[in-house]
Scaffold this active site. Structure first.
Site, PDB file in Angstrom:
ATOM      1  N   HIS A  39      43.790 -15.227  -9.114  1.00  0.00           N
ATOM      2  CA  HIS A  39      42.499 -14.792  -8.561  1.00  0.00           C
ATOM      3  C   HIS A  39      42.725 -14.031  -7.249  1.00  0.00           C
ATOM      4  O   HIS A  39      42.170 -12.935  -7.045  1.00  0.00           O
ATOM      5  CB  HIS A  39      41.623 -16.031  -8.327  1.00  0.00           C
ATOM      6  N   GLU A  40      43.530 -14.612  -6.359  1.00  0.00           N
ATOM      7  CA  GLU A  40      43.784 -13.983  -5.056  1.00  0.00           C
ATOM      8  C   GLU A  40      44.578 -12.689  -5.209  1.00  0.00           C
ATOM      9  O   GLU A  40      44.379 -11.737  -4.452  1.00  0.00           O
ATOM     10  CB  GLU A  40      44.515 -14.954  -4.129  1.00  0.00           C
ATOM     11  N   ASP A  94      33.362 -14.510  -2.320  1.00  0.00           N
ATOM     12  CA  ASP A  94      33.341 -13.251  -3.066  1.00  0.00           C
ATOM     13  C   ASP A  94      31.908 -12.772  -3.320  1.00  0.00           C
ATOM     14  O   ASP A  94      31.607 -11.584  -3.168  1.00  0.00           O
ATOM     15  CB  ASP A  94      34.077 -13.420  -4.398  1.00  0.00           C
ATOM     16  N   HIS A 149      42.297  -9.799  -5.784  1.00  0.00           N
ATOM     17  CA  HIS A 149      41.827  -9.180  -4.538  1.00  0.00           C
ATOM     18  C   HIS A 149      42.918  -8.298  -3.916  1.00  0.00           C
ATOM     19  O   HIS A 149      42.665  -7.160  -3.504  1.00  0.00           O
ATOM     20  CB  HIS A 149      41.436 -10.258  -3.524  1.00  0.00           C
TER      21      HIS A 149
END
Length: 359
Positions: free
Chosen positions: A59-60, A163, A63
């Protein structure tokens, strides 16, 4: 970072796991053991948590890699018991870019959910045939798919600086000034944070931690953006400090301690034959005293690679560079010659004065 374990890197992004993560695993083991859960089930629960945090890392990276497309690097990714944090050098100012960077993380979780759902479908998994819902080899993919869907939905809650809050800020910034958009999104985030805290007090302590994190993060982001907006339109020369404490590069630390205790200064300019060559901070003084004694020359602990900025550089850009490189003080240069310094604390005072004058 000294309290974190380095796991590796990808695309120049380092991944660390904070020591407090071990407390989460310890709590899972102890709480399950006290409830009489079999050891095998505890092992599968721990394995599930590790897989889940692997998804958090992905997930990170969503980004981080989205930010790289716009020339923004990520300092590192750190895993905490309540989730992960990708520390970007800066947040894109373009609302469309911020939107894509913010939504990339939840999209990764949605993709993982879909991929695992497809795998479960092709393996003939049937939820109706389950005798009991517990984590084991036959259900771990189901739990992992469900957890990723929950992560995606939870992160899309418009609680800035999560987010969803950043996505909200990006949409608002299309029509409103960035500072105003941040203020609105931050206000909504703080309101939801208070709700999380009160709800968590009676239901789940983890929500209390998340609420505190959101509230403090929203406050910091609003303050940061407001300060940035006030700096626009000014040059470095407007906030330069022409008077500052100096120390000879071969002076003992005792001299630095004397000046530190007899003034409000926390940073000093180091000179050699009247030429500014570096800086010395309060932290460096203390570190030198711990490692040696008061007779240690300041040149042994000073920073002789100071950040250098030009007098005509935009003040907001110079401030961002100082924040990115974690420099409290920078040398101000004009035509190749040292002219003065720019101090982060002085920049904050500059903002306060200009803000008061504008009102």
């Amino acid at each position: 970072m000294k309290l974190s374990l380095y796991l590796g890197s990808y695309k120049n992004v380092k991944v660390f796991i904070h020591w407090t993560f071990s407390l989460l695993l310890l709590w899972i083991i102890i709480s399950n053991w006290r409830q009489g859960v079999p050891g095998e089930d505890i092992v599968w629960t721990i394995f599930f948590v590790l897989l889940l945090f692997g998804c958090v890392v992905l997930h990170e990276f969503g980004h981080a890699l989205a930010a790289q497309r716009y020339g923004i690097q990520t300092k590192d990714i750190i895993l905490y018991p309540i989730g992960g944090v990708a520390r970007l050098e800066k947040i894109p100012e373009d609302p469309k870019q911020e939107l894509w960077v913010a939504i990339a993380g939840p999209l990764v979780n949605v993709f993982i959910f879909i991929a695992l759902s497809v795998v479960l479908t092709f393996t003939g998994f049937n939820l109706e045939n389950l005798e009991e819902l517990k984590i084991n080899p036959s259900t771990i993919l189901l739990y992992l798919a469900s957890a990723n869907l929950i992560l995606a939905v939870f992160n899309l809650i418009p609680a800035f600086p999560m987010d969803g809050g950043r996505i909200l800020r990006a949409f608002l910034a299309i029509r409103l000034p960035r500072a105003k958009a941040t203020q609105i999104a931050g206000g909504i985030g703080q309101f939801l944070a208070i709700f999380f805290i009160f709800f968590g007090l009676f239901n789940n302590p983890i929500l209390v931690l998340i609420g505190v994190f959101i509230f403090l993060g929203a406050s910091a982001e609003v303050s940061h953006t407001r300060q940035e907006s006030f700096l626009k339109g000014y040059k470095v020369k407007d906030a330069i400090m022409m008077r500052f404490p100096i120390l000879a590069f071969d002076a003992p630390l005792s001299k630095a301690v004397e000046k530190l205790l007899n003034s409000q200064a926390t940073h000093f300019v180091i000179v050699n034959d009247d030429v500014a060559v570096g800086t010395l901070s309060r932290n460096q003084i203390i570190q030198g005293l711990k490692e040696s004694n008061e007779q240690l020359p300041v040149e042994k602990v000073a920073d002789f690679s100071p950040l250098k900025i030009e007098t005509e550089q935009d003040l907001d850009e110079a401030w961002k560079v100082m924040m990115t490189q974690n420099k409290k003080v920078a040398f101000v240069i004009e035509n190749g010659h040292f002219l003065g310094i720019l101090d982060q604390e002085n920049i904050s005072e500059f903002v306060m004065v200009k803000s008061a004058l504008n009102k």
